[in-house]
Motif scaffolding. Structure first.
Motif, PDB file in Angstrom:
ATOM      1  N   LYS A   8     -42.547   0.566  13.529  1.00 31.97           N
ATOM      2  CA  LYS A   8     -43.347  -0.588  13.920  1.00 31.97           C
ATOM      3  C   LYS A   8     -43.828  -0.438  15.376  1.00 31.97           C
ATOM      4  CE  LYS A   8     -43.177  -5.643  13.848  1.00 31.97           C
ATOM      5  NZ  LYS A   8     -42.291  -6.810  13.807  1.00 31.97           N
ATOM      6  N   LEU A   9     -42.873  -0.081  16.236  1.00 31.12           N
ATOM      7  CA  LEU A   9     -43.203   0.043  17.655  1.00 31.12           C
ATOM      8  C   LEU A   9     -44.134   1.219  17.931  1.00 31.12           C
ATOM      9  CD1 LEU A   9     -39.643  -0.716  19.091  1.00 31.12           C
ATOM     10  CD2 LEU A   9     -41.639  -2.231  19.105  1.00 31.12           C
ATOM     11  N   ALA A  10     -43.983   2.268  17.111  1.00 34.98           N
ATOM     12  CA  ALA A  10     -44.802   3.456  17.325  1.00 34.98           C
ATOM     13  C   ALA A  10     -46.131   3.389  16.573  1.00 34.98           C
ATOM     14  CB  ALA A  10     -44.020   4.698  16.894  1.00 34.98           C
ATOM     15  N   GLY A  11     -46.294   2.356  15.765  1.00 37.39           N
ATOM     16  CA  GLY A  11     -47.534   2.215  15.000  1.00 37.39           C
ATOM     17  C   GLY A  11     -47.632   3.171  13.836  1.00 37.39           C
ATOM     18  N   LEU A  12     -46.503   3.387  13.167  1.00 34.52           N
ATOM     19  CA  LEU A  12     -46.491   4.316  12.042  1.00 34.52           C
ATOM     20  C   LEU A  12     -46.226   3.598  10.730  1.00 34.52           C
ATOM     21  CD1 LEU A  12     -44.309   7.038  13.771  1.00 34.52           C
ATOM     22  CD2 LEU A  12     -46.665   7.385  13.005  1.00 34.52           C
ATOM     23  N   GLN A  13     -46.854   4.073   9.683  1.00 30.71           N
ATOM     24  CA  GLN A  13     -46.619   3.518   8.342  1.00 30.71           C
ATOM     25  C   GLN A  13     -45.509   4.302   7.644  1.00 30.71           C
ATOM     26  OE1 GLN A  13     -48.393   0.581   8.823  1.00 30.71           O
ATOM     27  NE2 GLN A  13     -48.962   0.776   6.682  1.00 30.71           N
ATOM     28  N   ARG A  14     -44.417   4.449   8.330  1.00 27.52           N
ATOM     29  CA  ARG A  14     -43.287   5.199   7.780  1.00 27.52           C
ATOM     30  C   ARG A  14     -42.055   4.333   7.883  1.00 27.52           C
ATOM     31  NH1 ARG A  14     -44.125  10.591   5.677  1.00 27.52           N
ATOM     32  NH2 ARG A  14     -46.111  11.271   6.499  1.00 27.52           N
ATOM     33  N   CYS A  15     -41.014   4.723   7.157  1.00 23.42           N
ATOM     34  CA  CYS A  15     -39.760   3.994   7.330  1.00 23.42           C
ATOM     35  C   CYS A  15     -38.969   4.662   8.452  1.00 23.42           C
ATOM     36  CB  CYS A  15     -38.945   3.963   6.044  1.00 23.42           C
ATOM     37  SG  CYS A  15     -38.123   5.496   5.656  1.00 23.42           S
ATOM     38  N   GLY A  16     -38.028   3.926   8.994  1.00 29.27           N
ATOM     39  CA  GLY A  16     -37.250   4.428  10.119  1.00 29.27           C
ATOM     40  C   GLY A  16     -36.507   5.714   9.794  1.00 29.27           C
ATOM     41  N   LYS A  17     -36.062   5.767   8.577  1.00 23.40           N
ATOM     42  CA  LYS A  17     -35.312   6.927   8.137  1.00 23.40           C
ATOM     43  C   LYS A  17     -36.172   8.195   8.191  1.00 23.40           C
ATOM     44  CE  LYS A  17     -32.180   7.918   4.317  1.00 23.40           C
ATOM     45  NZ  LYS A  17     -31.615   7.382   3.082  1.00 23.40           N
ATOM     46  N   SER A  18     -37.412   8.035   7.746  1.00 24.09           N
ATOM     47  CA  SER A  18     -38.331   9.166   7.759  1.00 24.09           C
ATOM     48  C   SER A  18     -38.628   9.597   9.190  1.00 24.09           C
ATOM     49  CB  SER A  18     -39.623   8.775   7.040  1.00 24.09           C
ATOM     50  OG  SER A  18     -40.543   9.826   7.077  1.00 24.09           O
ATOM     51  N   CYS A  19     -38.771   8.614  10.086  1.00 21.20           N
ATOM     52  CA  CYS A  19     -39.027   8.916  11.495  1.00 21.20           C
ATOM     53  C   CYS A  19     -37.854   9.664  12.104  1.00 21.20           C
ATOM     54  CB  CYS A  19     -39.255   7.629  12.289  1.00 21.20           C
ATOM     55  SG  CYS A  19     -40.761   6.764  11.848  1.00 21.20           S
ATOM     56  N   ARG A  20     -36.672   9.202  11.796  1.00 21.75           N
ATOM     57  CA  ARG A  20     -35.468   9.833  12.324  1.00 21.75           C
ATOM     58  C   ARG A  20     -35.389  11.304  11.892  1.00 21.75           C
ATOM     59  NH1 ARG A  20     -31.046  10.765   9.623  1.00 21.75           N
ATOM     60  NH2 ARG A  20     -29.269  11.497  10.813  1.00 21.75           N
ATOM     61  N   LEU A  21     -35.637  11.506  10.609  1.00 21.63           N
ATOM     62  CA  LEU A  21     -35.568  12.837  10.045  1.00 21.63           C
ATOM     63  C   LEU A  21     -36.614  13.756  10.686  1.00 21.63           C
ATOM     64  CD1 LEU A  21     -33.571  13.626   7.854  1.00 21.63           C
ATOM     65  CD2 LEU A  21     -35.444  13.607   6.236  1.00 21.63           C
ATOM     66  N   ARG A  22     -37.809  13.219  10.832  1.00 19.15           N
ATOM     67  CA  ARG A  22     -38.884  14.019  11.418  1.00 19.15           C
ATOM     68  C   ARG A  22     -38.538  14.408  12.850  1.00 19.15           C
ATOM     69  NH1 ARG A  22     -42.658  17.627  10.073  1.00 19.15           N
ATOM     70  NH2 ARG A  22     -44.406  17.601  11.502  1.00 19.15           N
ATOM     71  N   TRP A  23     -37.979  13.490  13.587  1.00 15.28           N
ATOM     72  CA  TRP A  23     -37.625  13.757  14.975  1.00 15.28           C
ATOM     73  C   TRP A  23     -36.508  14.788  15.050  1.00 15.28           C
ATOM     74  CZ3 TRP A  23     -39.264  13.339  19.763  1.00 15.28           C
ATOM     75  CH2 TRP A  23     -38.357  13.460  20.821  1.00 15.28           C
ATOM     76  N   ILE A  24     -35.477  14.569  14.281  1.00 14.35           N
ATOM     77  CA  ILE A  24     -34.309  15.451  14.336  1.00 14.35           C
ATOM     78  C   ILE A  24     -34.633  16.865  13.861  1.00 14.35           C
ATOM     79  CG2 ILE A  24     -32.068  15.882  13.238  1.00 14.35           C
ATOM     80  CD1 ILE A  24     -31.562  12.890  13.389  1.00 14.35           C
ATOM     81  N   ASN A  25     -35.400  16.947  12.791  1.00 12.42           N
ATOM     82  CA  ASN A  25     -35.617  18.258  12.181  1.00 12.42           C
ATOM     83  C   ASN A  25     -36.835  19.007  12.708  1.00 12.42           C
ATOM     84  OD1 ASN A  25     -33.372  18.148  10.506  1.00 12.42           O
ATOM     85  ND2 ASN A  25     -34.504  17.163   8.852  1.00 12.42           N
ATOM     86  N   TYR A  26     -37.706  18.308  13.387  1.00 11.71           N
ATOM     87  CA  TYR A  26     -38.951  18.989  13.731  1.00 11.71           C
ATOM     88  C   TYR A  26     -39.481  18.716  15.132  1.00 11.71           C
ATOM     89  CZ  TYR A  26     -43.291  21.375  12.585  1.00 11.71           C
ATOM     90  OH  TYR A  26     -44.327  22.266  12.557  1.00 11.71           O
ATOM     91  N   LEU A  27     -39.358  17.500  15.592  1.00 12.61           N
ATOM     92  CA  LEU A  27     -40.046  17.144  16.830  1.00 12.61           C
ATOM     93  C   LEU A  27     -39.187  17.212  18.087  1.00 12.61           C
ATOM     94  CD1 LEU A  27     -42.127  14.140  15.451  1.00 12.61           C
ATOM     95  CD2 LEU A  27     -42.909  16.465  15.885  1.00 12.61           C
ATOM     96  N   ARG A  28     -37.897  17.169  17.931  1.00 12.44           N
ATOM     97  CA  ARG A  28     -36.988  17.238  19.082  1.00 12.44           C
ATOM     98  C   ARG A  28     -37.361  18.406  19.978  1.00 12.44           C
ATOM     99  NH1 ARG A  28     -31.570  17.925  16.215  1.00 12.44           N
ATOM    100  NH2 ARG A  28     -31.328  19.548  17.755  1.00 12.44           N
ATOM    101  N   PRO A  29     -37.423  18.172  21.282  1.00 10.93           N
ATOM    102  CA  PRO A  29     -37.878  19.246  22.173  1.00 10.93           C
ATOM    103  C   PRO A  29     -36.894  20.404  22.310  1.00 10.93           C
ATOM    104  CG  PRO A  29     -37.226  17.307  23.422  1.00 10.93           C
ATOM    105  CD  PRO A  29     -37.184  16.913  21.981  1.00 10.93           C
TER     106      PRO A  29
END
Length: 252
Positions: free
Chosen positions: A42-63
DNA sequence: AATATGCCCAACCGCGATTCC
DNA sequence: TGGAATCGCGGTTGGGCATAT
């Protein structure tokens, strides 16, 4: 039945992430941190669920992610850790900086399992395939569920013949005080080699692993090999593994 | 060149554990 | 203290690419 999926709650996007979505997520987390994951989309303006965001961050976007192919050392370590921990991917990942549990799990399922099988080792039990086959063993993830993981307390976990894992004594010295147990032996066997034993010190113990190797006996003479060297040799000797050891020497 | 098959990997799903109220 | 919400993990799925036929 179980809890319903978050994806069913509303019209949320599924599937692969677009670069725009990635950008939004990275921007949001780098500015505000993730906080409560359920509020991130919601805060990031994404049409995703929090779980999906978490997964994407952990598995792919983390620096701090390493990405790219696994090095030989990482590969060795995964095999060693899997022998000790079983399918506890998050714990294995914790020992491999920059790698995710998902990445390791995929690598294991797509590559390492195959490699071990080719070398005549059951990837679930880390025992010789001929041994597990005779007990009606088979393949597949299902078995892992049957508490068949090595390191999960299976007292029956024995070792391939003629292979001894060892830790170099020097590693047990100053930098590792307080280790109150003897040399670990994942693959005991051979001449009365150890059973698979460890106590709650398993994680300390595993810190010793990187310099550990495999001891093979050729014509009665022990030879020390790196675990990776052992595996490569084993794969090369694949065809005759049942009858012969990894270097072509006849068993029995 | 077209189609089939196999493989890899990102993402999804379900569930147990933990935290919050 | 108990129920709801959230987190985190491990297993599974399926899309896309590579290779074989």
């Amino acid at each position: 039945m179980g809890k319903h999926s978050c994806y069913h709650k509303q019209k949320l996007r599924k599937g692969l992430w677009s670069p725009e979505e990635d950008e939004k997520l990275v921007k949001h987390i780098s500015q505000h941190g993730h906080g409560c994951w359920s509020s991130v989309p919601k805060l990031a303006g994404l049409q995703r669920c929090g779980k999906s965001c978490r997964l994407r961050w952990i598995n792919y976007l983390r620096p701090d992610l390493k990405r790219g192919t696994f090095s030989q050392q990482e590969e060795d370590l995964i095999i060693e850790l899997h022998a000790a921990l079983g399918n506890r991917w998050s714990q294995i990942a914790a020992r491999l900086p920059g790698r995710t549990d998902n990445e390791i799990k995929n690598y294991w399922n797509s590559c390492l399992k195959k490699k071990l099988k080719q070398s005549g080792i059951d990837p679930n039990t880390h025992k010789p395939l001929c041994e597990t086959a005779s007990r009606g063993g088979g393949d597949g993830v299902k078995e892992a569920k049957n508490n068949d993981n090595p390191g999960s307390g299976n007292p029956d976990f024995l070792a391939p013949n003629a292979v001894n894992m060892y830790a170099e004594e020097t590693l047990l010295q100053p930098q590792n005080p307080g280790l109150g147990f003897g040399l670990p032996s994942i693959y005991g066997g051979g001449n009365g080699g150890g059973e698979f034993e460890f106590d709650s010190g398993i994680l300390q113990w595993l810190e010793l692993m990187p310099n550990k190797g495999v001891q093979v006996h050729l014509d009665g003479e022990p030879e020390d090999l790196k675990w990776s060297e052992y595996l490569n040799g084993a794969i090369a000797a694949n065809e005759s593994f049942q009858e012969r050891d990894i270097y072509g020497k006849e068993l029995h």
